[in-house]
Every structure is written in C-alpha cells, then in structure tokens.
Enzyme design. Structure first.
Site, PDB file in Angstrom:
ATOM      1  N   LYS A 225      11.118  -0.977  65.179  1.00 15.46           N
ATOM      2  CA  LYS A 225      10.362   0.008  64.390  1.00 15.46           C
ATOM      3  C   LYS A 225      10.615   1.430  64.869  1.00 15.46           C
ATOM      4  O   LYS A 225      10.536   2.379  64.086  1.00 15.46           O
ATOM      5  CB  LYS A 225       8.875  -0.330  64.397  1.00 15.46           C
ATOM      6  CG  LYS A 225       8.231  -0.378  65.782  1.00 15.46           C
ATOM      7  CD  LYS A 225       7.626   0.939  66.215  1.00 15.46           C
ATOM      8  CE  LYS A 225       7.105   0.851  67.625  1.00 15.46           C
ATOM      9  NZ  LYS A 225       6.388   2.070  68.053  1.00 15.46           N
TER      10      LYS A 225
ATOM     11  N   THR B 297       4.197   3.908  62.812  1.00 12.22           N
ATOM     12  CA  THR B 297       5.207   4.705  63.512  1.00 12.22           C
ATOM     13  C   THR B 297       6.056   5.520  62.555  1.00 12.22           C
ATOM     14  O   THR B 297       6.491   6.623  62.894  1.00 12.22           O
ATOM     15  CB  THR B 297       6.108   3.785  64.369  1.00 12.22           C
ATOM     16  OG1 THR B 297       5.284   2.912  65.135  1.00 12.22           O
ATOM     17  CG2 THR B 297       6.976   4.591  65.316  1.00 12.22           C
TER      18      THR B 297
END
Length: 337
Positions: free
Chosen positions: A194, A251
């Site tokens: 991620k 994120t």
C-alpha cells in the site's frame, strides 16, 4: 497465556509513540526506547514527544529511556517500531537483550531490500524465535489520528492465535479496536504494497489529476497486491479487510500519509533529492519498498505494473507523466486476468 502488562516499544517515532499511547490507554505499563536521550527525557519528564507528536499528552503509564537494556528488562511484549530497512541492523544490536519468552510485535511495513524478506521473517532470523512468537500489526493506522484518540481498527496477525489474542487484549481501548488474523503473509504484503500505491496516488494528485484517477490506482493497486499475495499463499479475504483495502484507502487518501505526500512532491516535478530535503531527509517507505517488491514480483512471475512504474520514477529518473502514459497504454485485458 498470562496477561501482557509490561510492554517495551523500541522506537520513538510517530507510530511507535502513538502505539505506546494505545497500550497506555489500555492500562498497560509501557517503556519507550528512544535513540536520542533528549527525546527519552521529554517523554519521561513532560509526557510528550515534542519531536514527532508535539501536541499529544502521553499517559502517566508511559516512561522512556535511551538505554535498550533498561527498556527491555522484564518486558512481556516488545514492539519493534523502527523503519523496515533498518530493522535488521537495529534488531541485531538488541537481540541479546530480548526476554526469551516475550511476544515480538512488528509495526514495520515493507519488504527488505536484498533479501526480499517480510519483516516477520527478518525478526525470526535475527531474534532466533519461532514465527508463532511474532505478531504483525497492520491496518488503516495513521499515527496522528490514533494519537488524538480518533476511532480506528487494526489487524494483529500471528500464526499462534493465542499470542495475537494476548496483544489484542493489551491494546484494546475506547478508541482502538484490534482484530486478530492468522494470515501473516497477507497482512504484511498489504502493509508493504500500500505504501507503493500511495506514492502513485500522490503523484497523480501532484500532476493535477482527480478522484477517478486516484480510485483507479487504488483499485488496480489492490489487484496487484492480491496477485502477489495469491502467489505466496495469502488468504484472498485479507486484502478485502483492514490490512488490505482499509490500509490502502487511508494511506492513498490522507495528507497525513508520508508516502502520499512524498509522491505528490514528485508529481509536481521535484526530484527525489528535493523531496527528501523538503521532508527533512525522511524517506517514505514506499520509495525503497517499490524496488524490493518489484524484484520479489519479477522472481515469482507476478505482473505489478504500478509498482514497476514507481520504481522507474523513483530510481531510474522516468518522468511521472511518461510513467502514467505507459500505464494507460498497456495492452487491453479482462479485469480479472
């Protein structure tokens, strides 16, 4: 097993300090090890970490020291809160001080350069412990929001479910809800990948692109990490949960994400060196992990075009606009192929 009451956090950065606060607010006795004595003194005497979370008051249950032996004495759980690419070096210095039966908790998200090992594999190797003694923390856990007491959830993954449950009980409080999982591989890959996808979303924002582009990168990035996970035996459901799509969305979307903001600087035309200077020399994890994840994927024959593009932008000087054009120009295919 016995309740975990005494916890040591090795690392006094934003996430290490925030997780220490989670533990303190859950009623645990916490000692933070800080590399700089002045940071340890600040935490110990003023109950603040002015270097990383200056506006956050830390619980009375938290103390700090710059002496690792003092920090580790009597710990029932040890939280490793250092960057992924320095974990091996740091842990090598601490391994002789670790209590033999302590649960080791990993906050680092990345794949090690060179060895291509996940963080739990590095810990098992250096600390000489069984995999079941290592708990991995993943999920949408932006440090500042958690330190402020805003509601959040996380996944605690361990092959020994009893150890995961012990850390779950030690960290559960009124704003932090931890879930358990036994899929360590999937949780670690989600946490590492991620960061790379967040770089790409930041670059898109820096180029002036909008929500459609970011949503596309998040979704196709999820497909990349799921393909890699499947090859390594991860549970596909993990990527639909907190350690997958949950962490990915947080994120990739938040200005609090170092990876996203670093990518945005690159998208605006800054060089890697300029972006580094602007962030005080702090490298976003995805800048390094894009290389190791790319190498891991290539060795396994897994197609990860966004990850490859991020490596080429960060380390081969490819212009972000060109990288984006190349992604759009790839051969047409079925969505799930």
């Amino acid at each position: 097993m016995a309740e975990v009451q005494r916890v040591t956090v090795l690392g006094a950065g934003s996430w290490g300090t925030a997780f220490a606060k989670v533990l303190g607010d859950a009623g645990r006795d916490v000692t933070i090890w800080a590399r700089r004595p002045e940071v340890a003194a600040d935490i110990r005497e003023r109950h603040r970490n002015s270097s990383y979370l200056p506006d956050i008051e830390l619980p009375e249950r938290i103390t700090a020291t710059a002496d690792p032996a003092e920090a580790l004495d009597g710990a029932q759980a040890v939280v490793l809160a250092v960057p992924s690419q320095t974990l091996r070096t740091n842990l090598s210095e601490w391994s002789g001080l670790l209590p033999a039966d302590a649960i080791l908790v990993s906050l680092a998200k990345g794949v090690e350069l060179g060895t291509l090992k996940r963080m739990s594999e590095v810990i098992a190797e250096i600390a000489r412990v069984d995999a079941g003694q290592i708990v991995v923390v993943s999920g949408p856990n932006l440090a500042k929001e958690i330190a402020l007491g805003q509601p959040a959830a996380a996944v605690l993954a361990c092959t020994d479910h009893d150890n995961a449950k012990a850390i779950q009980r030690a960290s559960f409080n009124q704003y932090f809800r931890p879930y358990t999982n036994t899929d360590v591989v999937g949780c670690e890959l989600g946490g590492a990948c991620k960061n790379v996808i967040a770089l790409s979303c930041g670059m898109a924002a820096g180029l002036g692109l909008g929500a459609n582009t970011v949503a596309t990168l998040i979704t196709r990035g999820l497909a990349e990490m799921a393909r890699l996970g499947a090859k390594l035996g991860a549970d596909p459901l993990t990527f639909a949960g907190l350690a997958g799509v949950g962490d990915l969305v947080a994120t990739c979307s938040s200005p609090l994400s170092r990876n996203r903001t670093f990518g945005e600087r690159l998208g605006r035309g800054e060089t890697l060196e300029q972006a580094l200077a602007a962030t005080g020399g702090q490298v976003a994890e995805g800048v390094k992990s894009c290389t190791s994840i790319r190498e891991l994927a290539m060795g396994l024959g897994v197609d990860m075009p966004i990850t490859d593009a991020m490596h080429r932008v960060c380390h081969e000087g490819v212009d972000p606009r060109r990288a984006g054009a190349e992604l759009l120009g790839r051969s047409q295919k079925h969505e799930w192929s």
